[in-house]
Design an enzyme around this catalytic site. Structure first.
Site, PDB file in Angstrom:
ATOM      1  N   ASP A  91      -0.259  -5.497   5.619  1.00  0.00           N
ATOM      2  CA  ASP A  91      -1.292  -6.304   4.959  1.00  0.00           C
ATOM      3  C   ASP A  91      -1.186  -6.226   3.437  1.00  0.00           C
ATOM      4  O   ASP A  91      -0.587  -5.308   2.886  1.00  0.00           O
ATOM      5  CB  ASP A  91      -2.681  -5.840   5.392  1.00  0.00           C
ATOM      6  CG  ASP A  91      -2.997  -4.433   4.906  1.00  0.00           C
ATOM      7  OD1 ASP A  91      -2.120  -3.566   5.031  1.00  0.00           O
ATOM      8  OD2 ASP A  91      -4.109  -4.204   4.402  1.00  0.00           O
ATOM      9  N   GLU A  92      -1.803  -7.195   2.778  1.00  0.00           N
ATOM     10  CA  GLU A  92      -2.015  -7.208   1.326  1.00  0.00           C
ATOM     11  C   GLU A  92      -0.763  -6.826   0.530  1.00  0.00           C
ATOM     12  O   GLU A  92      -0.795  -5.977  -0.356  1.00  0.00           O
ATOM     13  CB  GLU A  92      -3.180  -6.280   0.964  1.00  0.00           C
ATOM     14  CG  GLU A  92      -4.512  -6.731   1.551  1.00  0.00           C
ATOM     15  CD  GLU A  92      -5.663  -5.850   1.124  1.00  0.00           C
ATOM     16  OE1 GLU A  92      -6.744  -6.383   0.863  1.00  0.00           O
ATOM     17  OE2 GLU A  92      -5.478  -4.618   1.064  1.00  0.00           O
ATOM     18  N   VAL A  93       0.334  -7.484   0.842  1.00  0.00           N
ATOM     19  CA  VAL A  93       1.587  -7.213   0.130  1.00  0.00           C
ATOM     20  C   VAL A  93       1.606  -7.986  -1.191  1.00  0.00           C
ATOM     21  O   VAL A  93       1.242  -9.164  -1.245  1.00  0.00           O
ATOM     22  CB  VAL A  93       2.800  -7.611   1.002  1.00  0.00           C
ATOM     23  CG1 VAL A  93       4.106  -7.395   0.244  1.00  0.00           C
ATOM     24  CG2 VAL A  93       2.797  -6.807   2.293  1.00  0.00           C
TER      25      VAL A  93
ATOM     26  N   GLU B 187      -1.885 -10.209   8.704  1.00  0.00           N
ATOM     27  CA  GLU B 187      -0.952 -10.926   7.838  1.00  0.00           C
ATOM     28  C   GLU B 187       0.470 -10.907   8.380  1.00  0.00           C
ATOM     29  O   GLU B 187       1.266 -11.795   8.060  1.00  0.00           O
ATOM     30  CB  GLU B 187      -0.942 -10.328   6.425  1.00  0.00           C
ATOM     31  CG  GLU B 187      -2.206 -10.578   5.633  1.00  0.00           C
ATOM     32  CD  GLU B 187      -3.130  -9.393   5.676  1.00  0.00           C
ATOM     33  OE1 GLU B 187      -3.686  -9.034   4.640  1.00  0.00           O
ATOM     34  OE2 GLU B 187      -3.293  -8.808   6.767  1.00  0.00           O
TER      35      GLU B 187
ATOM     36  N   HIS C 235       0.832  -1.213   0.000  1.00  0.00           N
ATOM     37  CA  HIS C 235       0.000   0.000   0.000  1.00  0.00           C
ATOM     38  C   HIS C 235       0.867   1.263   0.000  1.00  0.00           C
ATOM     39  O   HIS C 235       0.543   2.247   0.666  1.00  0.00           O
ATOM     40  CB  HIS C 235      -0.938   0.010   1.218  1.00  0.00           C
ATOM     41  CG  HIS C 235      -2.028  -1.006   1.134  1.00  0.00           C
ATOM     42  ND1 HIS C 235      -3.232  -0.762   0.511  1.00  0.00           N
ATOM     43  CD2 HIS C 235      -2.094  -2.286   1.585  1.00  0.00           C
ATOM     44  CE1 HIS C 235      -4.001  -1.843   0.590  1.00  0.00           C
ATOM     45  NE2 HIS C 235      -3.326  -2.789   1.229  1.00  0.00           N
TER      46      HIS C 235
END
Length: 531
Positions: A328-330, A381, A268
């Site tokens: 998160d969400e890498v 995560e 992000h």
């Protein structure tokens, strides 16, 4: 939660009599929200005159007239109680009978500067003419008591401001009760953030989780790295200057609300790369540069030199003890495509290259935060079941799939938890979805009592992909109010019909106070005919 000295016998009597939070007949008609721990409302009523009522400090209070937080609160709540009817030509009369002339506020400790995770928010409210008394350990508890007092007051059929004699003992169930706003996807004006903080105070929330930047834009104007916002924001007018940030923190502070910043890493972060050379990872396609960039580059010393200086600034700008660092969400594909990262991770002996790159990066950043005498918060995560984080690191659970099991794993490993998974308010649906949020039990997961106590609380999250200033407030409220009561009130407060009655009144109260809260269902607000 520590309860005020000298009141334990009264509290015990209320518990034994099972009057706490269960006898809600008076609370229902008044719309008390969130429901206090112990409520005893008498049919005996007192009258108030706007010209003859005032808030005052108890002579023995340690937080007196020099306490700016209380002085500001007195002005706000006087206006909340009487102001609407003044400006909308409402009529009020003072009938014969006992008049309530003053609410005295007694605080056991001196006027604090900033609220914290350990702040005591308990209070006791004793309403009996001609003077009512609000007792609290801290100014933060006094603020919560002032909100409850304001909710007790109504206008009778003659237009007279009225309050029933009452005894209330109250304290929150959880210390972390937050709202997440996202200013990286859509810029929100400072005025819009102020309005959100107002509504949070009305619902006894105490944490503004400010997800301030994201892939799309970097609106935070750094003191030391101004190029981040000058190149990464949507435009030069879509930035939060240092003065803007100070104003938000101060506006929140005097309402007993902490501002917890989030700067999500290593993913992000595309907007960061526009102003910080070599920060992001170059992505490859078939061993050829693709021209795109992925997460923060985890193998360069320059990455951590920059992040150390940047988070040092954040630790001084934001006074709260927590800094959210994301995790998160890498995009693992980009890391896996880069031969330099592959080689580095193989040399480190990591088998799961992408996952371990993320953990390595988050671990280093969390250590930076801890070295700055702050506590890091990460998304789930970043937690892989190992006790690799510094003690005190908090894990925020956001994935709805198996979130109870996730809570169990994290708390069993000894880490505190913030729950958000069932409270994503950006996911809208037709009908009364607030009931789904209301019926969540934050400690309902496999584990011991000790592990369940590691739940610090929760947050209602409103992500900004489809939310800006035009729809933020009605999408948040009163849906977030359901989360507010779940995090404040006793775990046995679960009657959905009673909640609907009280929340309908509370929603109208918020509208009367200038919050554009959407309706729960069909109906109207009593104040509408005065507008």
């Amino acid at each position: 939660m520590e309860v005020l000295p000298g009141l334990l016998r009264l509290l015990a009597a209320l518990v034994v009599a099972e009057r706490w939070a269960r006898d809600t007949s008076g609370a229902e008609s008044l719309g008390l929200w969130p429901l206090p721990f112990a409520v005893d409302i008498s049919p005996r009523s007192l009258h108030l005159s706007p010209n003859n009522f005032f808030f005052g400090h108890s002579p023995t209070s340690k937080a007196g007239s020099s306490c700016e937080i209380l002085q500001e609160a007195f002005r706000r709540y006087y206006d909340f109680i009487f102001g609407f009817y003044k400006w909308h030509q409402g009529s009020y009369q003072l009938c014969f009978g006992t008049e309530l002339q003053q609410l005295q506020v007694h605080v056991e400790s001196e006027c604090d500067t900033f609220p914290s995770i350990s702040s005591n928010e308990s209070y006791v409210l004793h309403v009996k003419g001609p003077e009512a008394l609000l007792r609290a350990n801290t100014v933060w508890g006094a603020l919560r008591g002032l909100e409850t007092f304001s909710q007790l007051i109504y206008q009778d059929s003659y237009g007279t401001f009225t309050v029933n004699e009452s005894e209330i003992i109250d304290f929150p169930r959880f210390p972390h009760r937050g709202i997440l706003i996202d200013t990286g996807r859509h810029f929100l004006s400072v005025k819009t953030i102020f309005k959100t903080l107002d509504a949070m105070a009305f619902n006894k929330f105490n944490v503004l989780h400010w997800h301030i930047v994201d892939d799309q834009s970097f609106p935070y104007q750094s003191i030391n790295f101004g190029v981040l916002s000058s190149k990464g924001s949507y435009s030069l007018s879509h930035v939060y200057t240092p003065n803007d940030v100070r104003m938000v923190i101060e506006y929140a502070r005097i309402r007993g609300i902490r501002v917890m910043p989030e700067f999500d890493t290593p993913g992000h972060s595309r907007s960061w790369g526009k102003g910080q050379k070599d920060l992001l990872t170059p992505c490859y396609r078939k061993q050829v540069l693709s021209g795109t960039f992925g997460p923060i580059n985890p193998i360069l010393n320059t990455t951590y030199n920059f992040l150390s200086k940047f988070f040092k600034e954040i630790s001084t700008v934001f006074p709260d003890e927590f800094i959210h660092i994301g995790g998160d969400e890498v995009d693992f594909d980009c890391w896996a495509s880069n031969s330099e990262i592959l080689q580095f991770m193989q040399e480190k002996g990591f088998s799961q290259i992408s996952l371990n790159s993320n953990l390595c990066t988050v671990f280093k950043i969390s250590n930076m935060i801890s070295a700055m005498k702050k506590r890091p918060i990460v998304w789930q995560e970043a937690f892989d079941g190992r006790d690799k984080f510094m003690p005190g690191t908090v894990v925020q659970v956001w994935k709805i799939e198996d979130y109870k099991w996730e809570q169990s794993l994290i708390t069993k490993a000894g880490f505190p938890v913030i729950l958000s998974a069932p409270w994503y308010l950006d996911l809208i649906s037709y009908g009364q979805d607030w009931k789904n949020y209301y019926e969540v039990e934050p400690q309902d997961f496999p584990g011991s009592d000790k592990e369940r106590k590691r739940v610090l609380g929760g947050e209602a999250c409103l992500w900004g992909e489809y939310v800006d200033a035009t729809n933020l407030t009605p999408r948040l409220w009163p849906r977030a109010s359901a989360v507010g009561e779940r995090l404040w009130s006793h775990k046995d407060v679960r009657d959905i019909h009673d909640a609907y009655s009280r929340l309908t009144i509370h929603r109208c109260r918020m509208v009367r106070r200038g919050i554009a809260a959407e309706p729960l269902f069909t109906g109207y607000c009593n104040h509408e005919h005065r507008m």
